[in-house]
Scaffold this motif. Sequence first.
Motif, PDB file in Angstrom:
ATOM      1  N   ASN A  44       0.836  -1.210   0.000  1.00  0.00           N
ATOM      2  CA  ASN A  44       0.000   0.000   0.000  1.00  0.00           C
ATOM      3  C   ASN A  44       0.870   1.259   0.000  1.00  0.00           C
ATOM      4  O   ASN A  44       0.703   2.165   0.813  1.00  0.00           O
ATOM      5  N   LEU A  45       1.807   1.317  -0.947  1.00  0.00           N
ATOM      6  CA  LEU A  45       2.718   2.452  -1.031  1.00  0.00           C
ATOM      7  C   LEU A  45       2.070   3.630  -1.743  1.00  0.00           C
ATOM      8  O   LEU A  45       1.075   3.485  -2.452  1.00  0.00           O
ATOM      9  N   THR A  46       2.679   4.779  -1.580  1.00  0.00           N
ATOM     10  CA  THR A  46       2.196   5.967  -2.278  1.00  0.00           C
ATOM     11  C   THR A  46       2.453   5.830  -3.780  1.00  0.00           C
ATOM     12  O   THR A  46       3.391   5.146  -4.199  1.00  0.00           O
ATOM     13  N   PRO A  47       1.655   6.475  -4.615  1.00  0.00           N
ATOM     14  CA  PRO A  47       1.854   6.362  -6.065  1.00  0.00           C
ATOM     15  C   PRO A  47       3.184   6.937  -6.533  1.00  0.00           C
ATOM     16  O   PRO A  47       3.730   6.485  -7.544  1.00  0.00           O
ATOM     17  N   GLU A  48       3.721   7.919  -5.820  1.00  0.00           N
ATOM     18  CA  GLU A  48       5.005   8.502  -6.214  1.00  0.00           C
ATOM     19  C   GLU A  48       6.141   7.493  -6.087  1.00  0.00           C
ATOM     20  O   GLU A  48       7.032   7.426  -6.938  1.00  0.00           O
ATOM     21  N   VAL A  49       6.107   6.685  -5.036  1.00  0.00           N
ATOM     22  CA  VAL A  49       7.129   5.649  -4.849  1.00  0.00           C
ATOM     23  C   VAL A  49       6.944   4.547  -5.882  1.00  0.00           C
ATOM     24  O   VAL A  49       7.914   4.090  -6.509  1.00  0.00           O
ATOM     25  N   ARG A  50       5.717   4.119  -6.097  1.00  0.00           N
ATOM     26  CA  ARG A  50       5.458   3.054  -7.072  1.00  0.00           C
ATOM     27  C   ARG A  50       5.848   3.489  -8.482  1.00  0.00           C
ATOM     28  O   ARG A  50       6.422   2.711  -9.247  1.00  0.00           O
ATOM     29  N   ASP A  51       5.560   4.721  -8.838  1.00  0.00           N
ATOM     30  CA  ASP A  51       5.942   5.241 -10.155  1.00  0.00           C
ATOM     31  C   ASP A  51       7.463   5.246 -10.318  1.00  0.00           C
ATOM     32  O   ASP A  51       7.988   4.847 -11.360  1.00  0.00           O
ATOM     33  N   GLY A  52       8.170   5.688  -9.291  1.00  0.00           N
ATOM     34  CA  GLY A  52       9.627   5.720  -9.367  1.00  0.00           C
ATOM     35  C   GLY A  52      10.230   4.342  -9.499  1.00  0.00           C
ATOM     36  O   GLY A  52      11.227   4.148 -10.204  1.00  0.00           O
TER      37      GLY A  52
END
Length: 347
Positions: free
Chosen positions: A166-174
């Motif tokens: 359940n990570l933030t989208p900014e971390v997943r995108d990176g």
Amino acid sequence: MRIIYREDQEEREHVVLSDEAAYADESEGRARSTEPDILRNDYQRDRDKILHTKSFRRLSHKTQVFLAAEGDHFRTRLTHTLEVSQIARTIARALGLNEDLTEAIALGHDLGHTPFGHTGEEALSICLARHTGVSYEGPDNPLLYHHNVQSLRVVEVIENGGKGLNLTPEVRDGIVCHTGDERAETLEGRIVATADRIAYVNHDIDDAIRAGVLRESDLPDSTHEVLGPDHSSRIQTLVLDMVKTSADRDDIAMSEQVWDAMSELRSFLFERVYMAPVVMAEVRKAMHLIGDVFDYYVEHIDEVPDEYRAISGGDDLRAVTDYVAGMTDRYAKSLYQELFVPQSLHR
């Protein structure tokens, strides 16, 4: 002594960081809502979630380039990840960008890497091609298995019993955009993508010298002239150039001269190290091992651990791929012996 709460840190980000930074309190939010932490902002929480995963711990037993290295000083996928994190954080700090977000992306970027480095990635692609009827004839063909996509799957699906982190989208995108044609949406994610290349080009040279495959004097004179005479000088030149060029362009970039020199070193590594006989001998063994193990579990799907079958959605190839990709080098070797080597030969 004063306690610095999460709200204090978030407020300080708006004072200290650049206007182009990704602020923790402006994250797009998680897929599943959670209560804010008292002390940590969202990017710090993501970093900690990644650090506590089984996938992160397994990186310590996944090799980088030298698959049968003798000695304790060769890089593993874990030490590579830590070097990427250190380089990326230095650049982010110098540019006034979000160091917490940068660190979280860096620590998670290689969670989907296979045993035996990029050899395992190609081996899994060949296995998938064989079992799906897709043509795959060599390393110039598009891979069917991509470690960055698998890294995203690890944090979204595989970890936490199928619930993901359940990570933030900014971390997943990176994480998913650290390699390939897609650029990360955040500047912090773009830093990690380039820091990854800075790290592996330099530490692969260092490991090759340690293995006796290269000498420092073998490197092209043109790269010595631009980047410096040794390991430390090269990293300093690359990092400083990236900071200065990025600041001038308001984007993450290197000067053309320095980028070209690093690309020349990368090409040199492919020719002199990655394809060296001592490396290729182990590559052939690893390819054979992964192929045999993958085929075995396709034929014996009931022996794949329940947790992988449960999250595969009934896709047996997906379950086998997740299981094999998550193995460490030593676990894969041990499993191969157990499955294919007669017990009498183990003694």
